[in-house]
Scaffold this motif. Structure first.
Motif, PDB file in Angstrom:
ATOM      1  N   LYS A  54     124.328  65.971  13.380  1.00 29.08           N
ATOM      2  CA  LYS A  54     122.873  65.961  13.579  1.00 29.08           C
ATOM      3  C   LYS A  54     122.370  67.339  13.982  1.00 29.08           C
ATOM      4  CE  LYS A  54     121.810  61.167  14.765  1.00 29.08           C
ATOM      5  NZ  LYS A  54     121.185  60.266  15.769  1.00 29.08           N
ATOM      6  N   GLU A  89     122.334  69.551  10.931  1.00 27.88           N
ATOM      7  CA  GLU A  89     121.212  69.268  10.034  1.00 27.88           C
ATOM      8  C   GLU A  89     119.938  69.960  10.486  1.00 27.88           C
ATOM      9  OE1 GLU A  89     121.059  65.053  10.017  1.00 27.88           O
ATOM     10  OE2 GLU A  89     122.885  64.809   8.818  1.00 27.88           O
ATOM     11  N   LYS A  90     119.782  70.160  11.804  1.00 33.23           N
ATOM     12  CA  LYS A  90     118.609  70.859  12.319  1.00 33.23           C
ATOM     13  C   LYS A  90     118.869  72.346  12.545  1.00 33.23           C
ATOM     14  CE  LYS A  90     115.771  69.023  15.222  1.00 33.23           C
ATOM     15  NZ  LYS A  90     115.131  68.399  16.400  1.00 33.23           N
ATOM     16  N   SER A 124     114.565  73.624  15.256  1.00 27.43           N
ATOM     17  CA  SER A 124     115.569  74.346  14.477  1.00 27.43           C
ATOM     18  C   SER A 124     115.835  75.716  15.080  1.00 27.43           C
ATOM     19  CB  SER A 124     115.091  74.510  13.030  1.00 27.43           C
ATOM     20  OG  SER A 124     114.952  73.241  12.423  1.00 27.43           O
TER      21      SER A 124
END
Length: 600
Positions: A359, A362-363, A403
């Motif tokens: 996770k 992904e960011k 991000s």
């Protein structure tokens, strides 16, 4: 002969004067004639009464009579001394200024050779302080007695050997005794009134046996059943007349206990209902989730794939909400217990926390885990609930960190007053929490503000559940946060060290460990870790031919050199953009326990 008699008389007079002087120093002395008129007073009489000698001589002793003295006292006194007997008594007198003093008086009638009374001598001892002290004690006893008798609780004073010494009015009213002697004629110990029932105090065989567990565990709720009523019992040691005495308080909580039981039953029913409901909801939700995943693997156009992804994400969110509500219900009903188990912290925690690494990736978040290598490889701790708390904190950190941010997870060994303490923390560079909301953030269904729920979702139960879980473990969830900068959640828990049955060192004893001599920022960290785990290793060059590869473990940093060591038992590449290992240091920044997880 006359001279000898004269000398003897002088000797007797001299001795009598000494006796008089000794008596005058200690006692209040006066003499009076047969009618009661004062003939002589000493200095002590004048000092204590406040009258001069001239004011006293020729007066009746009524001059110092206190108004509170009843006539019958003096009637009895005159009857005794006129009968040529000595009278004794303690009476109050009144001084010239109106103040009261107390004397212990002895009145002696003196007679002549014919047996006729010629005068009376009164010898008095000042006992004012003693009487005042006794009066104070009596007043205090009366006050305490009034307080005790007006208590709604039953109060009993007892000694371990002597049994019940005193009890308040409520004791006799509730238990049907007319007096203390009535109780003691039937029972030796207050514990004999107890009714035997599981979970309640037992009769035992004396005051010491029944009261000991109550004394030793004062914070525990101790219950006694008497006449079908439930009493909470407290025992406190006090000192009365230099003797160890115990004060027991019996408070009737029958209605409260019944309400508590009903509440427990209601909580149990609620928990069962929620568990059943969650099961009923989970079954179709898991089916929806499963078939969504199967459908996603079929040929779908772009729009259909988006719909399937939305169904999948919504299902996962709903299942998480159900789990949160169920966990919250268990905590509310007190169904959550500490579960101490022996674990290897490096494997247990890192493997769990790595489940959220994807996770973070992904960011494009830098995801760092640091586990203190000073920790023992076997510890006893409530790992189940700690992992539950940490996964919640890490999940929140990833969710609320934009991000290119950072999530830093640390597990550190601490020493506090010879206790083994382990500290857990999760720090992020996320949105942070406004100062005005930080006190409310642990409340159920609470988030930073309403926009947080709209933007990020969630029940607002996660932090409340986490805070409750760490409270059960005897600690507290700490928060440091600054809006727009980030947050840090941390907590410390106690643990016990245990004997490690299979350490990293013992696992690697049959292998040769080589550290390829490379130059980058991770070399010193990896070297330090190997030493802290007491691993024997050898530093080598890239083209070192003197290596037994089939029985070797090689730690390297250059992926393009992998072919050189491809026959090694295990090759750990630590600086590769495309490394297959999920533990790649380069991918997740510095990762101290990488060595452990890759080599174990």
């Amino acid at each position: 002969s006359l001279d000898k008699t004269s000398d003897e008389n002088e000797e007797i007079i001299y001795l009598l004067n000494q006796y008089k002087e000794a008596i005058d120093k200690k006692l209040i002395v006066s003499t009076s004639d047969v009618t009661g008129k004062i003939k002589y007073v000493n200095d002590n009489f004048c000092r204590i009464s406040g009258y001069s000698e001239e004011e006293l001589l020729g007066q009746d002793h009524n001059i110092v009579r206190h108004p509170s003295n009843p006539d019958k006292v003096f009637k009895e006194m005159w009857g005794t001394i006129l009968n040529k007997e000595v009278w004794q008594g303690t009476i109050p007198n009144m001084a010239k200024d109106g103040s009261t003093y107390y004397v212990n008086a002895t009145i002696v009638p003196f007679t002549n050779i014919y047996g006729e009374i010629v005068e009376f001598m009164a010898l008095r001892e000042d006992v004012t302080k003693t009487i005042e002290y006794q009066n104070e004690i009596q007043t205090e006893k009366h006050r305490v007695s009034e307080i005790l008798n007006n208590q709604e609780s039953v109060i009993v004073l007892f000694g371990k050997e002597s049994g019940v010494i005193e009890a308040n009015k409520k004791f006799f009213e509730l238990f049907g005794f007319t007096s203390l002697s009535d109780f003691k004629s039937k029972y030796d110990c207050v514990c004999e009134l107890f009714e035997e029932k599981e979970g309640f105090l037992t009769k035992g065989e004396g005051e010491d046996l029944w009261s000991k567990p109550v004394e030793e565990n004062p914070n525990k709720l101790h219950l006694a059943m008497i006449d079908k009523r439930v009493y909470s019992v407290k025992v406190t040691q006090i000192e009365v007349d230099d003797k160890d005495t115990f004060l027991a308080t019996f408070t009737d909580i029958t209605e409260i206990e019944e309400a508590r039981k009903k509440s427990q039953e209601a909580e149990k029913e609620k928990a069962n209902f929620l568990a059943n409901m969650s099961h009923e909801i989970r079954t179709p939700m898991n089916a929806i989730l499963g078939f969504s995943e199967l459908l996603a693997k079929t040929e779908l156009n772009h729009r259909q794939k988006k719909f399937i992804e939305l169904i999948k994400n919504s299902s996962v969110t709903l299942i998480q909400i159900i789990n949160d509500i169920l966990d919250f219900s268990k905590l509310e009903s007190g169904q959550t217990d500490i579960k101490m188990v022996e674990i290897n912290p490096f494997m247990e925690f890192e493997e769990t926390f790595m489940l959220l690494a994807q996770k973070a990736k992904e960011k494009d978040i830098s995801y760092m885990i640091k586990i203190d290598s000073r920790l023992n490889e076997c510890i006893e701790i409530d790992s189940f609930h700690i992992k539950q708390v940490m996964m919640n904190l890490i999940g929140n950190a990833i969710k609320f960190t934009p991000s290119h941010g950072t999530v830093d997870i640390r597990i550190e060994k601490k020493s506090v007053e010879n206790q083994n303490i382990i500290g857990f923390s999760v720090q992020d560079t996320g949105i942070g929490i406004p100062k005005g909301r930080q006190e409310k953030i642990f409340d159920p269904f609470s988030q930073a503000d309403s926009s947080t729920t709209r933007e990020f979702g969630g029940t607002g139960l996660g932090l409340s559940i986490s805070n409750s879980l760490v409270s059960i473990m005897g600690t507290k969830l700490q928060l440091e946060s600054q809006e727009g900068v980030g947050s840090k959640f941390s907590f410390d828990v106690k643990y016990e060290e245990c004997l490690c049955k299979h350490s990293l060192k013992s696992h690697l004893e049959e292998f040769n460990v080589y550290l390829c001599d490379f130059k980058n920022k991770y070399l010193s960290s990896i070297t330090k870790q190997l030493k802290e785990y007491d691993i024997e290793f050898k530093t080598i060059k890239v083209y070192d031919a003197d290596i037994d590869l089939p029985n070797s473990i090689v730690i390297h940093t250059e992926e393009h050199s992998v072919d050189i060591f491809k026959h090694a038992k295990k090759l750990l590449v630590t600086d590769s953009e495309d490394a297959q290992s999920q533990y790649s240091i380069n991918r997740f920044e510095e990762f101290p326990s990488l060595i452990y997880n890759e080599l174990m």
